[in-house]
Design a protein around this motif. Structure first.
Motif, PDB file in Angstrom:
ATOM      1  N   THR A   1       0.990  -1.160  -0.519  1.00  0.00           N
ATOM      2  CA  THR A   1       1.372  -0.364  -1.800  1.00  0.00           C
ATOM      3  C   THR A   1       2.518  -1.039  -2.499  1.00  0.00           C
ATOM      4  O   THR A   1       3.689  -0.734  -1.847  1.00  0.00           O
ATOM      5  CB  THR A   1       1.310   1.073  -1.919  1.00  0.00           C
TER       6      THR A   1
ATOM      7  N   THR B   1      -1.696   4.792  -8.622  1.00  0.00           N
ATOM      8  CA  THR B   1      -0.539   5.991  -8.327  1.00  0.00           C
ATOM      9  C   THR B   1      -1.430   7.169  -8.002  1.00  0.00           C
ATOM     10  O   THR B   1      -0.951   7.743  -6.991  1.00  0.00           O
ATOM     11  CB  THR B   1       0.083   5.898  -9.747  1.00  0.00           C
TER      12      THR B   1
ATOM     13  N   VAL C   1       5.943   9.731 -12.218  1.00  0.00           N
ATOM     14  CA  VAL C   1       5.219   8.982 -11.943  1.00  0.00           C
ATOM     15  C   VAL C   1       4.243   8.129 -13.279  1.00  0.00           C
ATOM     16  O   VAL C   1       4.488   9.152 -14.095  1.00  0.00           O
ATOM     17  CB  VAL C   1       3.972   8.931 -10.939  1.00  0.00           C
TER      18      VAL C   1
ATOM     19  N   ILE D   1       8.814  -2.693  -2.030  1.00  0.00           N
ATOM     20  CA  ILE D   1       9.458  -2.488  -3.166  1.00  0.00           C
ATOM     21  C   ILE D   1      10.272  -3.887  -3.564  1.00  0.00           C
ATOM     22  O   ILE D   1      11.276  -4.242  -2.758  1.00  0.00           O
ATOM     23  CB  ILE D   1      10.693  -1.430  -2.841  1.00  0.00           C
TER      24      ILE D   1
ATOM     25  N   VAL E   1       8.889   8.396  -3.334  1.00  0.00           N
ATOM     26  CA  VAL E   1       8.789   7.220  -2.687  1.00  0.00           C
ATOM     27  C   VAL E   1       9.426   7.313  -1.323  1.00  0.00           C
ATOM     28  O   VAL E   1       8.530   6.710  -0.340  1.00  0.00           O
ATOM     29  CB  VAL E   1       9.542   6.009  -3.672  1.00  0.00           C
TER      30      VAL E   1
ATOM     31  N   VAL F   1       4.704  -0.089   2.441  1.00  0.00           N
ATOM     32  CA  VAL F   1       5.164   0.177   1.143  1.00  0.00           C
ATOM     33  C   VAL F   1       6.155  -1.343   0.744  1.00  0.00           C
ATOM     34  O   VAL F   1       7.017  -1.850   1.581  1.00  0.00           O
ATOM     35  CB  VAL F   1       6.126   1.313   1.012  1.00  0.00           C
TER      36      VAL F   1
ATOM     37  N   SER G   1      -0.954  -0.437  -6.432  1.00  0.00           N
ATOM     38  CA  SER G   1       0.167  -0.241  -7.200  1.00  0.00           C
ATOM     39  C   SER G   1       0.565   1.126  -7.683  1.00  0.00           C
ATOM     40  O   SER G   1      -0.539   1.878  -8.006  1.00  0.00           O
ATOM     41  CB  SER G   1       0.094  -1.110  -8.723  1.00  0.00           C
ATOM     42  N   VAL G   2       1.730   1.544  -7.534  1.00  0.00           N
ATOM     43  CA  VAL G   2       2.390   2.974  -8.073  1.00  0.00           C
ATOM     44  C   VAL G   2       3.566   2.423  -8.562  1.00  0.00           C
ATOM     45  O   VAL G   2       4.255   1.666  -8.457  1.00  0.00           O
ATOM     46  CB  VAL G   2       2.785   3.712  -6.739  1.00  0.00           C
TER      47      VAL G   2
ATOM     48  N   VAL H   1       5.531  -0.303  -5.028  1.00  0.00           N
ATOM     49  CA  VAL H   1       5.990   0.561  -5.855  1.00  0.00           C
ATOM     50  C   VAL H   1       7.113  -0.047  -6.940  1.00  0.00           C
ATOM     51  O   VAL H   1       7.826  -0.775  -6.511  1.00  0.00           O
ATOM     52  CB  VAL H   1       6.785   1.565  -5.011  1.00  0.00           C
TER      53      VAL H   1
END
Length: 409
Positions: A43, A379, A403, A22, A91, A20, A77-78, A45
């Motif tokens: 991914t 997502t 989301v 960020i 998350v 993940v 991409s989320v 976020v």
């Protein structure tokens, strides 16, 4: 390592790893893309509406970010409301499920190592910050405080000169990817996670120290001075042809230097100069010290020949050289168009162009570029794949504003 159904291959050694991210701007996005190019399922976020770099220049005529697409190739991409408790909890579940977080959004308690470790004891948590003391900083402010702008530019210039390459961001991104790979190895052998902090300023400081810029001051009591386009400690200089083309020429070894003198027809003149100066031009340091006099000799030949003539002469010698080119010229040169590093990429919302993959050849192949997603493209897929949420559950989260899916770039 969190297993997936993908089978590892030499070109994708990180297949089976979920990460993940960020982040925003350069360092961590570059790290995430590098890890994705090595086979990891990364991914990213972002907050609903996008982080600060989602519409960063350069942009297309339609306002879509070429920059964002360039640094997020091959990721999922989320988009989530990371200000809400529901979004944060979601998350956190993604991070705990993957076991690896990379971020430059520092100081957030909800995704801190201590908080997340309660959910995933073997968590790998890599946090990039501006400065080691917790202060903020970006490449250009960090660079200003290290010293490089004071030795960049023409020798006669007094003002600082910033370089346009975010060197510390790029270096920090590679350090971040390296940290993840080594932490994964550590976890595989010990079962333990790791908390890793990488201050951007420390990357710059370490580099300046490793290259001797600080050591000169500490040991010799002298600081580096501006030398324009010369190469410190070696012979290297830029020259201009009779038709206005600029060349960078470097002679690192005695052979290089001898070939440069021979092709410019200055072998006897260089020997006479050495005698008059009582200098030994077999010594690289003395070639550097007397660079201005040497460049005066060599420069006459360059200014009397065309770019094509110079190119032909340099190409048949051992001398290190390159013609100065703009980005526009380099983009259509064989070094791009005939380079297996680049492949044709159809990037939605941006266009079709040659894009670089991973600049490492693995088993004789460069992992090719994969299109970047738009914000929230994945997502629903990630929440389903990673957390087992149904379509109805994802729709409920969308309606609640927790989301978002498929937002335009």
């Amino acid at each position: 390592m969190t297993p997936t159904t993908e089978t590892p291959s030499p070109a994708r050694p990180l297949a089976g790893v979920r990460i993940v991210e960020i982040s925003s701007f350069v360092a961590v996005p570059l790290a995430g893309m590098t890890l994705a190019q090595l086979g990891a399922e990364v991914t990213r976020v972002d907050p609903i509406g996008g982080a600060a770099d989602y519409r960063r220049w350069p942009v297309t005529d339609g306002g879509e970010s070429i920059y964002w697409a360039g640094l997020n190739k091959g990721k999922r991409s989320v988009a989530a409301d990371m200000r809400s408790e529901q979004g944060q909890a979601l998350v956190q579940r993604l991070i705990a499920g993957s076991g690896v977080l990379i971020t430059n959004v520092a100081g957030r308690q909800w995704h801190s190592y201590d908080t997340l470790r309660e959910m995933r004891p073997d968590l790998i948590h890599v946090e990039v910050s501006g400065r080691a003391d917790g202060g903020t900083g970006v490449d250009y402010t960090v660079n200003a405080g290290v010293g490089f702008p004071m030795v960049t530019g023409p020798a006669e210039l007094a003002a600082p000169v910033n370089h346009v390459l975010p060197a510390w961001d790029v270096s920090c991104g590679i350090y971040t990817a390296l940290a993840v790979v080594t932490a994964l190895r550590h976890r595989d052998t010990t079962g333990e996670g790791q908390r890793i902090a990488i201050p951007l300023e420390n990357v710059a400081l370490a580099t300046a120290g490793n290259l001797g810029f600080f050591t000169e001051v500490m040991v010799n009591g002298t600081a580096r001075e501006r030398i324009g386009n010369s190469v410190y400690g070696q012979y290297g200089q830029d020259f201009v042809s009779s038709d206005g083309a600029a060349f960078m020429v470097v002679a690192l070894t005695g052979r290089h230097f001898g070939d440069l003198a021979e092709l410019t027809g200055t072998t006897k003149a260089v020997a006479a100069l050495a005698e008059s100066l009582n200098a030994d031009f077999t010594d690289e340091g003395q070639r550097y010290e007397h660079r201005e006099a040497l460049s005066g000799l060599f420069g006459e030949w360059f200014s009397a020949h065309t770019a094509d003539e110079i190119t032909a002469a340099l190409s048949s010698s051992s001398v290190l050289w390159e013609r100065y080119r703009s980005f526009a010229e380099a983009a259509v040169a064989p070094k791009v168009t005939d380079n297996p590093l680049f492949s044709t990429l159809e990037q939605p919302r941006i266009g079709t162009y040659l894009a670089p993959g991973l600049p490492i050849s693995i088993a004789g192949q460069y992992p090719p570029a994969v299109a970047a997603p738009a914000l929230g493209d994945d997502t629903a897929g990630v929440l389903g794949d990673w957390l087992g949420l149904s379509g109805e559950q994802v729709d409920a989260l969308v309606r609640a504003g927790t989301v978002a899916t498929g937002l335009p770039l």
